[in-house]
Scaffold this motif. Structure first.
Motif, PDB file in Angstrom:
ATOM      1  N   GLY A   1     -28.053 -16.911 -32.933  1.00 12.37           N
ATOM      2  CA  GLY A   1     -28.834 -17.982 -32.329  1.00 12.37           C
ATOM      3  C   GLY A   1     -27.952 -19.158 -32.006  1.00 12.37           C
ATOM      4  N   GLY A   2     -28.538 -20.122 -31.349  1.00  9.83           N
ATOM      5  CA  GLY A   2     -27.751 -21.308 -31.061  1.00  9.83           C
ATOM      6  C   GLY A   2     -28.559 -22.337 -30.314  1.00  9.83           C
ATOM      7  N   ILE A   3     -28.046 -23.551 -30.310  1.00  9.15           N
ATOM      8  CA  ILE A   3     -28.641 -24.636 -29.522  1.00  9.15           C
ATOM      9  C   ILE A   3     -27.525 -25.238 -28.684  1.00  9.15           C
ATOM     10  CG2 ILE A   3     -29.862 -26.853 -29.578  1.00  9.15           C
ATOM     11  CD1 ILE A   3     -31.105 -26.092 -32.226  1.00  9.15           C
ATOM     12  N   GLY A   4     -27.790 -25.411 -27.398  1.00 10.65           N
ATOM     13  CA  GLY A   4     -26.802 -26.040 -26.518  1.00 10.65           C
ATOM     14  C   GLY A   4     -26.767 -27.535 -26.761  1.00 10.65           C
ATOM     15  N   CYS A   5     -25.853 -27.969 -27.609  1.00 10.71           N
ATOM     16  CA  CYS A   5     -25.745 -29.396 -27.940  1.00 10.71           C
ATOM     17  C   CYS A   5     -24.350 -29.645 -28.493  1.00 10.71           C
ATOM     18  CB  CYS A   5     -26.781 -29.783 -29.003  1.00 10.71           C
ATOM     19  SG  CYS A   5     -26.466 -29.057 -30.636  1.00 10.71           S
ATOM     20  N   ASN A   6     -23.930 -30.898 -28.488  1.00 11.14           N
ATOM     21  CA  ASN A   6     -22.679 -31.220 -29.166  1.00 11.14           C
ATOM     22  C   ASN A   6     -23.019 -31.911 -30.482  1.00 11.14           C
ATOM     23  OD1 ASN A   6     -20.223 -31.952 -30.085  1.00 11.14           O
ATOM     24  ND2 ASN A   6     -19.494 -32.787 -28.144  1.00 11.14           N
TER      25      ASN A   6
END
Ligand SMILES: NC(=O)C1=CN([C@@H]2O[C@H](COP(=O)(O)OP(=O)(O)OC[C@H]3O[C@@H](n4cnc5c(N)ncnc54)[C@H](O)[C@@H]3O)[C@@H](O)[C@H]2O)C=CC1
Ligand SMILES: O=C(O)CCC(=O)C(=O)O
Length: 411
Positions: free
Chosen positions: A103-108
């Motif tokens: 999984g992942g979230i596109g963010c810094n």
């Protein structure tokens, strides 16, 4: 080549070697489920910020799906898909009773405060809580996430389902985390390196190492190599890079990084251009950061004789071909970095049993799994006269294919 195309290509190559039925091949390739969710949170200044979160559940023929959650600006559906598929083959290579997910979230994460990260993690968990589960899909840390992230997921999930420590692994010890999980990917990678080097009559203590990435995996790998007398001659991360042909004192570099937040300005070495790390003079190169870093633009210039893939898919197929022709030995990701998920499995088992192992037992069991994994891969290489990467892929794909056939597909 993008991560998914590269992973699919390796899978198809393994399927061909194994002579898999084309319908089974198609069924193994297509993910079980792909989840994409909107995650909106109030920022600390009261403004609204919206991020996109993903969870790809690739395959569950061998058990609950398992894999990390990444917070990084480059997270996208193809990348998560590739990483989820790699988890399926990795858990099979390690022979632990899991399937694969990621999984992942596109963010810094570096641009977010602790409370913004907490809100984002809780919103993401609210959106996926009914699709994950202790016996369905068990997340863990990956790039940009850590035990604190897992603690928030555990807490948010438990509001819906009751106290559930086994819903995540890689959590803090105080919440049921396993001793040894923090170091496990780096430690497993070092055990894997020892197994490989022994085949060539070599050992860590008389070789030089270059390490890209100094986060969880890279810093533990560096520390353990240094402890074994290996010379770490170059290290890089997002903040910079340092080199010392006589070997970097890794505990001192860790203290410098802790104190200054950067690799730059370390007195025990010289600053170098981070882009030179992968082509730096060394015996063993260990990429511990992003995927696709070894490609046709730099593969010809790599000096290392061995590459240990601690990162996921650091070598793209074109680089793989160039490096193999040069005689570079590559230990593939789905084996080399499997120490993390293996100790995640031990953590999950401890949570389900309600019994905690001591660290010695965790590390001794990890050594057994890593050594057995290498022997199993070698056997596949002999049987199919193939590279270590195809040895690992055929091992993993064959185990998943067997489980799938045994379960049958009648509706
Ligand atoms: N954490 C785990 O248990 C596991 C991690 N992995 C893989 O290992 C790799 C590293 O993961 P973690 O150490 O957990 O992440 P992390 O977030 O703790 O560390 C990542 C490191 O990479 C560095 N980095 C980022 N961009 C870079 C660039 N362009 N050049 C040089 N360095 C750069 C960062 O500065 C940091 O030092 C990833 O590919 C991950 O998927 C694989 C198996 C398990
Ligand atoms: O520990 C885990 O469950 C998964 C670790 C992971 O994401 C990986 O091996 O790439």
């Amino acid at each position: 080549m993008n991560a998914l195309a590269a992973t699919n290509r390796n899978f198809r190559h393994a399927a061909r070697i194994l002579g898999l039925d084309s319908k089974l091949e198609r069924s193994l390739l297509i993910p079980f489920r792909e989840i994409k969710v909107e995650c909106s949170i109030p920022k600390d200044d009261g403004s609204l910020a919206t991020y996109v979160g993903f969870r790809v559940q690739h395959d569950n023929a061998r058990g609950p799906m398992k894999g990390g959650i990444r917070y990084h600006p480059e997270v996208d559906p193809d990348e998560v898909n590739a990483l989820a598929q790699l988890m399926t083959w990795k858990t099979a290579v390690a022979d632990i009773p899991y399937g694969g997910a990621k999984g992942g979230i596109g963010c810094n994460p570096k641009d977010l405060s602790m409370s913004e990260l907490e809100r984002l993690t809780r919103v993401f968990t609210q959106k996926i809580h009914d699709l994950i589960g202790v016996h369905t899909d068990v997340p863990a840390p990956d790039m940009g996430t850590n035990p604190q992230t897992m603690a928030w997921i555990l807490d948010e999930y438990s509001k819906f389902h009751g106290h559930s420590p086994a819903i995540v692994t890689g959590k803090p010890i105080d919440l049921g985390g396993s001793l040894g999980r923090d170091a496990a990917t780096g430690r497993g990678c070092v055990f894997a390196t020892e197994a490989l080097l022994a085949e060539y009559g070599k050992s860590i203590n008389n070789l030089t190492f270059a390490i890209q990435g100094f986060g969880n995996v890279g810093s533990w790998a560096a520390r353990l190599i240094h402890e074994r007398g290996g010379k770490v001659v170059a290290v890089s991360d997002i903040t910079g890079a340092v080199k010392n042909p006589n070997g970097i004192n890794i505990p001192e570099l860790l203290a410098h990084k802790d104190g200054t937040g950067s690799l730059k300005g370390f007195h025990g070495g010289d600053d170098m251009n981070p882009s030179e790390l992968l082509v730096h003079e060394c015996d063993v190169l260990i990429p511990c950061a992003l995927g696709g870093v070894l490609n046709r633009d730099n593969a010809t210039d790599v000096k290392a004789k061995f590459i240990i893939e601690a990162a996921n898919h650091p070598t793209d197929p074109e680089a793989d071909e160039i490096l193999s022709k040069k005689g570079v030995v590559i230990l593939p990701d789905i084996y080399a970095n499997s120490g993390g998920v293996t100790v995640s499995y031990f953590e999950w088992v401890q949570n389900i049993q309600g019994f905690m192992w001591d660290e010695e037992k965790v590390n001794a069991e990890l050594w057994k799994y890593m050594t057995r994994g290498f022997d199993n891969i070698k056997d596949m290489c002999k049987t199919h006269d193939c590279s270590l990467r195809m040895g690992a892929f055929t091992l993993g794909v064959n185990r998943v294919a067997r489980a799938t056939i045994l379960r049958g597909w009648e509706a």
